[in-house]
Design an enzyme around this catalytic site. Sequence first.
Site, mmCIF file in Angstrom:
data_model
loop_
_atom_site.group_PDB
_atom_site.id
_atom_site.type_symbol
_atom_site.label_atom_id
_atom_site.label_comp_id
_atom_site.label_asym_id
_atom_site.label_seq_id
_atom_site.Cartn_x
_atom_site.Cartn_y
_atom_site.Cartn_z
ATOM 1 C CG ASN A 134 -0.194 0.004 2.534
ATOM 2 O OD1 ASN A 134 1.036 0.061 2.559
ATOM 3 N ND2 ASN A 134 -0.924 -0.049 3.633
ATOM 4 C CG HIS A 136 3.642 0.294 4.840
ATOM 5 N ND1 HIS A 136 2.755 -0.680 5.257
ATOM 6 C CD2 HIS A 136 4.824 -0.353 4.704
ATOM 7 C CE1 HIS A 136 3.378 -1.837 5.381
ATOM 8 N NE2 HIS A 136 4.635 -1.663 5.040
ATOM 9 C CD GLU A 141 0.005 0.615 7.353
ATOM 10 O OE1 GLU A 141 0.315 0.755 6.156
ATOM 11 O OE2 GLU A 141 -0.238 -0.487 7.864
HETATM 12 C C1 F6R Z 1 9.864 -3.187 8.068
HETATM 13 C C2 F6R Z 1 9.038 -2.083 7.576
HETATM 14 C C3 F6R Z 1 8.083 -2.238 6.459
HETATM 15 C C4 F6R Z 1 8.548 -3.228 5.377
HETATM 16 C C5 F6R Z 1 7.482 -3.384 4.314
HETATM 17 C C6 F6R Z 1 7.863 -4.408 3.272
HETATM 18 O O1 F6R Z 1 10.696 -2.781 9.130
HETATM 19 O O2 F6R Z 1 9.126 -1.033 8.129
HETATM 20 O O3 F6R Z 1 7.865 -0.975 5.870
HETATM 21 O O4 F6R Z 1 9.743 -2.768 4.812
HETATM 22 O O5 F6R Z 1 6.265 -3.764 4.906
HETATM 23 O O6 F6R Z 1 7.897 -5.674 3.865
HETATM 24 P P1 F6R Z 1 8.494 -6.927 3.066
HETATM 25 O O7 F6R Z 1 9.934 -6.638 2.879
HETATM 26 O O8 F6R Z 1 8.269 -8.107 3.987
HETATM 27 O O9 F6R Z 1 7.752 -7.021 1.788
#
Ligand code: F6R
Length: 245
Positions: A134, A136, A141
């Site tokens: 999304n 973030h 968020e």
């Molecule tokens: C993790 C964080 C999140 C992840 C994001 C992607 O510390 O802050 O922003 O970087 O959700 O997650 P993955 O890498 O599991 O797709």
Amino acid sequence: MHIRIFENREVASAYAAALLEQTVIHQPHPVLGLATGETPLPLYRRLAEFHRQGLSFSHVTTFNLDEYVGLPATARESYHAFMEQHLFQFLDIPSSHRHIPNGLAADLLAECRRYDHLLQEHRIDLQLLGIGRNGHIGFNEPGETLSANTHVMSLSKSTRDANARFFETPDAVPQKAITIGLNAILESRHILLMAFGPDKADAIAGALSGEISTALPASLLETHPNVTWVLDREAARLLPESIGR
Ligand code: F6R
């Protein structure tokens, strides 16, 4: 802004690891901003390899982006445990140099202020970021507003669904997390955002569309003078042909 598109996540992570290695070699007291999740894992494996080959991280200070609220550091799914399992046990960063928000603090607001205070004392040299489906970054968020400082965020359904794979049941994913805010991210000297796989293509295309919106927090990175976007082909597939190829 630099956009680098690689054949796959392994080659992309080798590039990111080399950038990080340069920071560790050349800065006397490097401050690294670290992320959890699936995206940085190949990079963390390479850092462990660098250390096995002789690179010391003993002068490095780290700040993680976030931690779930309500999980003790010993819980397998906590980001404290994640960092230990995937990175810290393999490096020589002194434990007093590693910072992760305490999701079990009795006073979460005071914990957010404590973390901001530390961040003010240590400007981040290189901030690693993943990106949510999304859009973030950290756990900032999408919404009508974004927070400048470290804060407690209610996680969106999309984020809880995406992270359910790390928990025994989807309901076990915490509802809230502590995350650093946009200030600390945007004050970093260099930001390295990595995105791999087809699930990230929409968020990447939106973030790099030229429109800045709190509905897609990663789009705010377009206001930063020194962001490197490290993508694989799948994550980059919705970008215009003219970008980064
Ligand atoms: C993790 C964080 C999140 C992840 C994001 C992607 O510390 O802050 O922003 O970087 O959700 O997650 P993955 O890498 O599991 O797709």
